[in-house]
Motif scaffolding. Sequence first.
Motif, PDB file in Angstrom:
ATOM      1  N   LEU A 277      35.974  50.852  60.191  1.00  0.00           N
ATOM      2  CA  LEU A 277      37.102  50.314  59.428  1.00  0.00           C
ATOM      3  C   LEU A 277      36.858  50.363  57.921  1.00  0.00           C
ATOM      4  O   LEU A 277      37.806  50.322  57.132  1.00  0.00           O
ATOM      5  N   GLU A 278      35.621  50.477  57.509  1.00  0.00           N
ATOM      6  CA  GLU A 278      35.292  50.472  56.077  1.00  0.00           C
ATOM      7  C   GLU A 278      35.962  51.601  55.303  1.00  0.00           C
ATOM      8  O   GLU A 278      36.125  51.527  54.084  1.00  0.00           O
TER       9      GLU A 278
ATOM     10  N   HIS B 245      42.248  48.384  51.881  1.00  0.00           N
ATOM     11  CA  HIS B 245      42.047  46.953  52.134  1.00  0.00           C
ATOM     12  C   HIS B 245      43.166  46.353  52.988  1.00  0.00           C
ATOM     13  O   HIS B 245      42.901  45.574  53.920  1.00  0.00           O
TER      14      HIS B 245
ATOM     15  N   GLN C 217      42.767  47.313  56.564  1.00  0.00           N
ATOM     16  CA  GLN C 217      41.636  46.580  57.139  1.00  0.00           C
ATOM     17  C   GLN C 217      42.069  45.193  57.597  1.00  0.00           C
ATOM     18  O   GLN C 217      41.727  44.754  58.706  1.00  0.00           O
TER      19      GLN C 217
ATOM     20  N   ALA D 292      42.181  44.140  61.475  1.00  0.00           N
ATOM     21  CA  ALA D 292      41.223  43.098  61.842  1.00  0.00           C
ATOM     22  C   ALA D 292      41.941  41.873  62.414  1.00  0.00           C
ATOM     23  O   ALA D 292      41.483  41.272  63.403  1.00  0.00           O
TER      24      ALA D 292
ATOM     25  N   TYR E 297      35.727  41.315  58.050  1.00  0.00           N
ATOM     26  CA  TYR E 297      36.777  41.794  57.148  1.00  0.00           C
ATOM     27  C   TYR E 297      37.762  40.694  56.750  1.00  0.00           C
ATOM     28  O   TYR E 297      38.278  40.695  55.639  1.00  0.00           O
TER      29      TYR E 297
END
Length: 658
Positions: free
Chosen positions: A146-147, A151, A154, A158, A188
């Motif tokens: 997911l990195e 953002h 994510q 998450a 996250y």
Amino acid sequence: MMNINRLIRQVKSYNPSADIEAIKKAYQFAYEAHKGQMRLSNEPYITHPLWVAYILAELRLDTPTIIAGLLHDSVEDTSLTPQDLREKFKDEVAQLVEGVSRMGEVARTSEEEKTENIRKMLIAMARDIRVVFIKLADRLHNMRTLEFLDHTSQLVIAHETLEIYAPLAHRLGIGRIKWELEDLAFMYLEPEAHRELERGVAKARPELEAYIEKVISLLKEELKKIKIETDISGRPKHFYSIHKKMVEHQKSLKDIYDLLAIRVNVDDIKDCYGVLGVAHALFKPIPGRFKDYIGMPKSNMYQALHTTVIGPEGRPVEIQIKTHKMHQTAEEGVAAHWHYKEGGAWDERFAEKLGFLRRFLEWQKESIDTQEFMEELKIDVFADEVFVFTPKGEIKELPKGSTPIDFAYAIHTDIGFHTAAAKVNGKIVPLRYQLNSGDRVEIITSPRTTPSRDWLKFVKTSKAKGRIRRWFYDQIKKEGSSFKETTLPEPHREKKEHPSPKVSYRSIGVVITGVDGLSVHLAKCCSPVPNDKIIGYITQGRGVVSIHHQKCPNLFKLLDDPDRITEVSWDNREGKPIYYKVSLTLLARDRPNLLADILLAISSTSTVINAAEARAIEGGFTRCGFEVAIQDKDALGKVIDKIEKVDGVIEIHRSQSR
């Protein structure tokens, strides 16, 4: 690095007779299909299906599932069709891949689309559980990488993982996937809390591990005397479970005594109780902290003995005792009972473990509200459970928070309808009493008793809610049938042969074709606005046409009575502006002044705000709701555009009025 040879070694480790050539063929097929495609991590796309297949092999699944894992994106992300798969592989494989493809992605969709995708996933799960194994493996690898996403993505993924996929893995008893999904999502969603907890546990772990080793040594010495063969280890608790305990009990890390638990695995059940006896003789047990999940297994098939004792130096220690087979089930859940042998099939003894799912989907036929579906999903499928007894000693499993009314409907619908009172452990209790594990429940019925609308305020299960609502619906139908003929003389059955002139109802700007003398109102369940595609429904006994959006989730129920459907359209004539109430729901990252900024954005479009609310939810998010006055769909689009630009807003959609 993941490659086909590593996958094959893993499969052979538990299934030496696996059809390796078929797996190689599937890999080559997937490699060619995804050739030239890259992931955001700059790796060739084929690494993703390889990892999905490897995770499935770690669960020791059968060859068709491994092959479907390799091919799971081949239909959705390439030019291949299901027919191409059928020509190259068995129908079984093609059906699994199609099942995964049909589910769709839950993230970045409207609430209605999200709910529909979850319905599809649960239906697929009820038909063939392996489809959901593949989906969970797919989600796990996506969370591990997911990195590389932005953002906002994510946060959305998450949050969805914590809300849907981790509880699903838990319900299926697949502990190893559930724990990793939770910890990754936590990292996250709450990065600061995660980093602080990681540092704190790392600092405390050397001392804790030394203490646990001391306890293990004492246990081994005593067990050796009575010749019980054991495998004993210290298991570190997962970050998210520690975090939840800290939040729920408002404790700091130093106050959480069970950061590590002792796990004792033995050969058979009698040895489990033998180990328990030794542990309680060696250390003083803490009252109320013993749980026998062997005699009363959890709904996800988890079995063990849990006890917390006062160890050396007066410190509490948690001990979990299982057989080796129970340990495998705790790690792999339902997957542990799928025969991996070629040509093997689902063990029918464990098919009944998915009965909760089929029952939920059956009850949901009576629930058509999007938000309600999600709420009841979390209660009936994902919530913790309680185990209660009938007067004859039979065990009934219910969601935590269930009442005697829920219990009554779980026994039989007629018992629920005629519940007059309830006894719990021999004492009369209120019908809204919340049941606890171990309660003995007796329902007192009366033929004169019928459901009360108040019951809907406190019952917990979908079955109880659905049956109560159905009872009231049937009563309304019975009462309405006596005046149906005079009030609604089937006016629009004649519209095709003798169409009436169009009648404009200027109060809300809708034109009805073929019907005179009826008033009009906009349905609150979908709140249509001009330029939306709409349909009219003639309500029973009221002489009113209810205007619905053609995608209204209530529509399938309305279509059960097609004679009441009538054609409607928006009146586009010039005149005094007409405003329509529209409800909006959004998910945003919680921050100071969030609500003020959103209200300012809406006001900048000269839109009237009738109501606004915001509430914090798990994971550092806020769910906001607004009711605004809108002239048409274009004006609504401008409002949504403005809201989407507010810092922290993740998703927004029109919602049903409650």
